[in-house]
Write an enzyme that holds these catalytic residues in place. Structure first.
Site, PDB file in Angstrom:
ATOM      1  N   ARG A  39       0.825  -1.211   0.000  1.00 49.22           N
ATOM      2  CA  ARG A  39       0.000   0.000   0.000  1.00 49.22           C
ATOM      3  C   ARG A  39       0.862   1.266   0.000  1.00 49.22           C
ATOM      4  O   ARG A  39       0.426   2.313  -0.427  1.00 49.22           O
ATOM      5  CB  ARG A  39      -0.894   0.028   1.260  1.00 49.22           C
ATOM      6  CG  ARG A  39      -1.956  -1.045   1.296  1.00 49.22           C
ATOM      7  CD  ARG A  39      -2.601  -1.112   2.682  1.00 49.22           C
ATOM      8  NE  ARG A  39      -3.183   0.145   3.108  1.00 49.22           N
ATOM      9  CZ  ARG A  39      -4.391   0.573   2.764  1.00 49.22           C
ATOM     10  NH1 ARG A  39      -5.146  -0.161   1.988  1.00 49.22           N
ATOM     11  NH2 ARG A  39      -4.845   1.723   3.198  1.00 49.22           N
ATOM     12  N   ARG A  57      10.020   5.962  -2.816  1.00 49.28           N
ATOM     13  CA  ARG A  57      10.326   6.902  -3.911  1.00 49.28           C
ATOM     14  C   ARG A  57      11.779   7.359  -3.859  1.00 49.28           C
ATOM     15  O   ARG A  57      12.352   7.491  -2.783  1.00 49.28           O
ATOM     16  CB  ARG A  57       9.433   8.140  -3.807  1.00 49.28           C
ATOM     17  CG  ARG A  57       7.965   7.831  -3.906  1.00 49.28           C
ATOM     18  CD  ARG A  57       7.207   9.069  -4.370  1.00 49.28           C
ATOM     19  NE  ARG A  57       5.773   8.821  -4.297  1.00 49.28           N
ATOM     20  CZ  ARG A  57       5.000   9.207  -3.289  1.00 49.28           C
ATOM     21  NH1 ARG A  57       5.514   9.900  -2.300  1.00 49.28           N
ATOM     22  NH2 ARG A  57       3.712   8.915  -3.293  1.00 49.28           N
ATOM     23  N   ARG A  91      -8.958  -6.097  13.452  1.00 50.02           N
ATOM     24  CA  ARG A  91      -8.373  -5.175  14.423  1.00 50.02           C
ATOM     25  C   ARG A  91      -9.384  -4.073  14.675  1.00 50.02           C
ATOM     26  O   ARG A  91     -10.124  -3.642  13.781  1.00 50.02           O
ATOM     27  CB  ARG A  91      -7.079  -4.547  13.901  1.00 50.02           C
ATOM     28  CG  ARG A  91      -5.955  -5.510  13.736  1.00 50.02           C
ATOM     29  CD  ARG A  91      -5.539  -6.210  15.002  1.00 50.02           C
ATOM     30  NE  ARG A  91      -4.654  -5.402  15.845  1.00 50.02           N
ATOM     31  CZ  ARG A  91      -4.211  -5.801  17.021  1.00 50.02           C
ATOM     32  NH1 ARG A  91      -4.609  -6.969  17.538  1.00 50.02           N
ATOM     33  NH2 ARG A  91      -3.390  -5.038  17.721  1.00 50.02           N
ATOM     34  N   ARG A 137      -0.171   6.183  16.246  1.00 54.68           N
ATOM     35  CA  ARG A 137      -0.025   7.511  15.636  1.00 54.68           C
ATOM     36  C   ARG A 137      -0.827   8.542  16.417  1.00 54.68           C
ATOM     37  O   ARG A 137      -1.710   8.191  17.204  1.00 54.68           O
ATOM     38  CB  ARG A 137      -0.439   7.491  14.164  1.00 54.68           C
ATOM     39  CG  ARG A 137      -1.824   6.935  13.888  1.00 54.68           C
ATOM     40  CD  ARG A 137      -2.080   6.845  12.379  1.00 54.68           C
ATOM     41  NE  ARG A 137      -3.405   6.287  12.117  1.00 54.68           N
ATOM     42  CZ  ARG A 137      -3.914   6.107  10.903  1.00 54.68           C
ATOM     43  NH1 ARG A 137      -3.233   6.430   9.830  1.00 54.68           N
ATOM     44  NH2 ARG A 137      -5.119   5.598  10.756  1.00 54.68           N
ATOM     45  N   GLU A 153      -3.825   7.081  18.879  1.00 57.58           N
ATOM     46  CA  GLU A 153      -4.540   5.931  18.318  1.00 57.58           C
ATOM     47  C   GLU A 153      -3.897   4.630  18.772  1.00 57.58           C
ATOM     48  O   GLU A 153      -2.690   4.443  18.600  1.00 57.58           O
ATOM     49  CB  GLU A 153      -4.499   6.065  16.790  1.00 57.58           C
ATOM     50  CG  GLU A 153      -5.339   5.068  16.044  1.00 57.58           C
ATOM     51  CD  GLU A 153      -5.386   5.405  14.547  1.00 57.58           C
ATOM     52  OE1 GLU A 153      -5.412   6.604  14.177  1.00 57.58           O
ATOM     53  OE2 GLU A 153      -5.396   4.457  13.768  1.00 57.58           O
ATOM     54  N   TYR A 197      -9.373  -5.458   2.715  1.00 65.84           N
ATOM     55  CA  TYR A 197      -8.817  -4.180   3.193  1.00 65.84           C
ATOM     56  C   TYR A 197      -9.048  -3.129   2.110  1.00 65.84           C
ATOM     57  O   TYR A 197      -8.160  -2.801   1.340  1.00 65.84           O
ATOM     58  CB  TYR A 197      -7.320  -4.407   3.444  1.00 65.84           C
ATOM     59  CG  TYR A 197      -6.547  -3.333   4.170  1.00 65.84           C
ATOM     60  CD1 TYR A 197      -7.081  -2.098   4.496  1.00 65.84           C
ATOM     61  CD2 TYR A 197      -5.231  -3.585   4.538  1.00 65.84           C
ATOM     62  CE1 TYR A 197      -6.330  -1.150   5.161  1.00 65.84           C
ATOM     63  CE2 TYR A 197      -4.468  -2.642   5.198  1.00 65.84           C
ATOM     64  CZ  TYR A 197      -5.025  -1.431   5.504  1.00 65.84           C
ATOM     65  OH  TYR A 197      -4.257  -0.491   6.157  1.00 65.84           O
ATOM     66  N   ASP A 213     -10.130   0.621   0.544  1.00 61.45           N
ATOM     67  CA  ASP A 213     -10.170   2.060   0.809  1.00 61.45           C
ATOM     68  C   ASP A 213     -11.545   2.599   0.420  1.00 61.45           C
ATOM     69  O   ASP A 213     -12.301   1.946  -0.299  1.00 61.45           O
ATOM     70  CB  ASP A 213      -9.095   2.771  -0.017  1.00 61.45           C
ATOM     71  CG  ASP A 213      -7.695   2.513   0.529  1.00 61.45           C
ATOM     72  OD1 ASP A 213      -7.586   1.950   1.630  1.00 61.45           O
ATOM     73  OD2 ASP A 213      -6.726   2.877  -0.151  1.00 61.45           O
TER      74      ASP A 213
HETATM   75  N1  UDP Z   1       3.144   0.959   8.443  1.00 63.50           N
HETATM   76  C1  UDP Z   1       4.256   0.953   9.280  1.00 63.50           C
HETATM   77  N2  UDP Z   1       4.759   2.135   9.714  1.00 63.50           N
HETATM   78  C2  UDP Z   1       4.207   3.315   9.403  1.00 63.50           C
HETATM   79  C3  UDP Z   1       3.076   3.332   8.552  1.00 63.50           C
HETATM   80  C4  UDP Z   1       2.565   2.132   8.105  1.00 63.50           C
HETATM   81  O1  UDP Z   1       4.753  -0.107   9.625  1.00 63.50           O
HETATM   82  O2  UDP Z   1       4.715   4.367   9.876  1.00 63.50           O
HETATM   83  C5  UDP Z   1       2.613  -0.343   7.959  1.00 63.50           C
HETATM   84  C6  UDP Z   1       1.531  -0.889   8.892  1.00 63.50           C
HETATM   85  O3  UDP Z   1       1.637  -2.283   8.924  1.00 63.50           O
HETATM   86  C7  UDP Z   1       0.267  -0.441   8.191  1.00 63.50           C
HETATM   87  C8  UDP Z   1       0.649  -0.632   6.734  1.00 63.50           C
HETATM   88  O4  UDP Z   1       2.020  -0.207   6.687  1.00 63.50           O
HETATM   89  O5  UDP Z   1      -0.825  -1.241   8.542  1.00 63.50           O
HETATM   90  C9  UDP Z   1      -0.198   0.115   5.745  1.00 63.50           C
HETATM   91  O6  UDP Z   1      -0.190   1.484   6.078  1.00 63.50           O
HETATM   92  P1  UDP Z   1      -1.406   2.454   5.716  1.00 63.50           P
HETATM   93  O7  UDP Z   1      -0.967   3.845   5.987  1.00 63.50           O
HETATM   94  O8  UDP Z   1      -1.885   2.115   4.358  1.00 63.50           O
HETATM   95  O9  UDP Z   1      -2.469   2.014   6.806  1.00 63.50           O
HETATM   96  P2  UDP Z   1      -3.902   2.680   7.179  1.00 63.50           P
HETATM   97  O10 UDP Z   1      -3.820   4.154   6.958  1.00 63.50           O
HETATM   98  O11 UDP Z   1      -4.912   1.983   6.319  1.00 63.50           O
HETATM   99  O12 UDP Z   1      -4.050   2.324   8.614  1.00 63.50           O
END
Ligand code: UDP
Length: 381
Positions: free
Chosen positions: A173, A177, A248, A278, A299, A347, A349
């Site tokens: 996901r 870059r 979850r 976060r 969170e 999963y 969006d």
């Molecule tokens: N992830 C991580 N560190 C970060 C951000 C994301 O390990 O700082 C991993 C984590 O397993 C997460 C996945 O990458 O579930 C996908 O991130 P995304 O931002 O797509 O998750 P969402 O916003 O859907 O919770």
């Protein structure tokens, strides 16, 4: 008039209701467990600060499909918004996704894009040919150091399991870059509704043929209905006959401050020892508004019990056989369609949920009821 029952007033339920209501042939009852519409996209103004809060966590709308962007923009004014995330690691704060700046700052280098690419190739585990797990995907594409600092701890907190037990698709996901672009998404269109998400749902259900029953479980006896659209958890529909499919759930700890708390809307905390994943400060999601005071949320992620609100389907390899059994049983039914993140156990969006709900609606408008689909055709991001 044929009678339709819909379980859940999120995007799937409200879009299907809205589309079917247009042709004046159906009377539609939506049963919503909670006291509000919008599912986990629900937003409301915080009473103390007047900040628009995404009550179930940050929702930044992004899609590469013009028709989906047009669809949402016709329902509500969308404001341009680019999601830029900062990640706090044991070595400091860096832009995420991993980009050229992240690599140079983290390794204390001054690489050009080509040098950074070469450097990551050297870091990567070349023995992994086809990565299947989250961990293999990380080791192959970003190498051990970035994986451990940015992804290992966060992922353990977010999913409650070792990253080697999770599918590679979860990490896919997030882009990597070799430019300074720090946009979290690669999508062509990105924005946030000017007045929050809730007015979208209010508009969708504003039709004489649609009634929303709040604080209502889905009725056991559905004999008076000709057709059902179910958007709740797939396993709950079958009373957990083949066991619980793991989800979850999230918990949000609300905090107030008299002045801005952090410079970004979303700051990720990647270290395992910090209990939350976060912090989101919601006034940054509406940069077109001014607010002196602020509200922000820590969170936390946890395993969903039957009474928690499910957010993320976990989809570990070991649960595949139960999922297959539920899907097979669903396929054998008539007069019910399973749609949305919870009922398809994928999963998805927001833009994918909208695309699948519109696809189901179009199929239903074009065919007789006995040909309506059990599940939508999966729509890629
Ligand atoms: N992830 C991580 N560190 C970060 C951000 C994301 O390990 O700082 C991993 C984590 O397993 C997460 C996945 O990458 O579930 C996908 O991130 P995304 O931002 O797509 O998750 P969402 O916003 O859907 O919770």
């Amino acid at each position: 008039m044929k009678k339709i029952a819909i379980a859940g007033a999120g995007f799937s339920g409200c879009i299907i209701a809205s589309e079917l209501a247009k042709i004046q042939k159906y009377k539609i009852d939506i049963f919503e467990k909670r006291s509000h519409i919008g599912g986990n996209c629900y937003s409301e103004r915080d009473k103390q600060t007047n900040v628009m809060v995404h009550v179930y966590g940050p929702h930044i709308f992004n899609t590469s499909k013009k028709e989906i962007w047009d669809y949402i923009s016709h329902l509500t004014p969308m404001k341009p918004y680019i999601n830029r995330v900062k990640a706090v690691t044991a070595k400091g704060e860096f832009p995420l996704p991993v980009n050229l700046r992240t690599i140079n700052l983290f390794f204390d280098k001054n690489f050009t894009p080509e040098e950074a690419k070469l450097f990551l190739t050297e870091q990567s585990d070349a023995t992994i040919v086809e990565p299947k797990t989250f961990e293999e995907q990380a080791l192959k594409f970003i190498g051990h150091d970035l994986y451990k600092n940015f992804f290992y701890g966060y992922t353990k907190k977010q999913w409650g399991v070792e990253p080697k037990e999770l599918p590679a698709s979860i990490l896919k996901r997030i882009p990597v870059r070799f430019t300074d672009d720090d946009n979290y998404y690669n999508s062509l269109y990105q924005g946030i509704p000017e007045f929050g998400y809730t007015p979208i749902f209010e508009k969708l259900i504003a039709h004489d043929a649609i009634t929303v029953h709040y604080n209502s479980d889905f009725p056991q006896n559905l004999k008076k209905y000709d057709y059902i659209f179910y958007t709740g958890p797939l396993d709950a529909y079958f009373d957990y006959e083949f066991g619980q499919l793991p989800y979850r759930s999230l918990m949000f700890e609300k905090n107030y401050a008299n002045q801005t708390y952090q410079s970004n809307a979303v700051v990720n905390y990647c270290e395992e020892k910090i209990p939350y994943t976060r912090i989101s400060e919601h006034k940054h999601f509406a940069p077109w508004e001014t607010h002196e005071k602020t509200v922000y949320f820590k969170e936390y992620s946890k395993q969903a019990t039957k009474t928690d609100i499910p957010f993320y389907p976990i989809r570990m390899a070991q649960d595949k056989s139960a999922l297959d059994q539920y899907v097979e049983k669903a396929q054998s039914l008539s007069n019910v369609t399973f749609v949305g993140r919870l009922a398809t156990y994928r999963y998805l969006d927001m833009d994918q949920v909208i695309a699948e709900a519109l696809q189901v609606s179009q199929k239903c408008l074009a065919t007789p009821m006995d040909q309506w689909p059990r599940f939508p055709e999966p729509v890629a991001k």
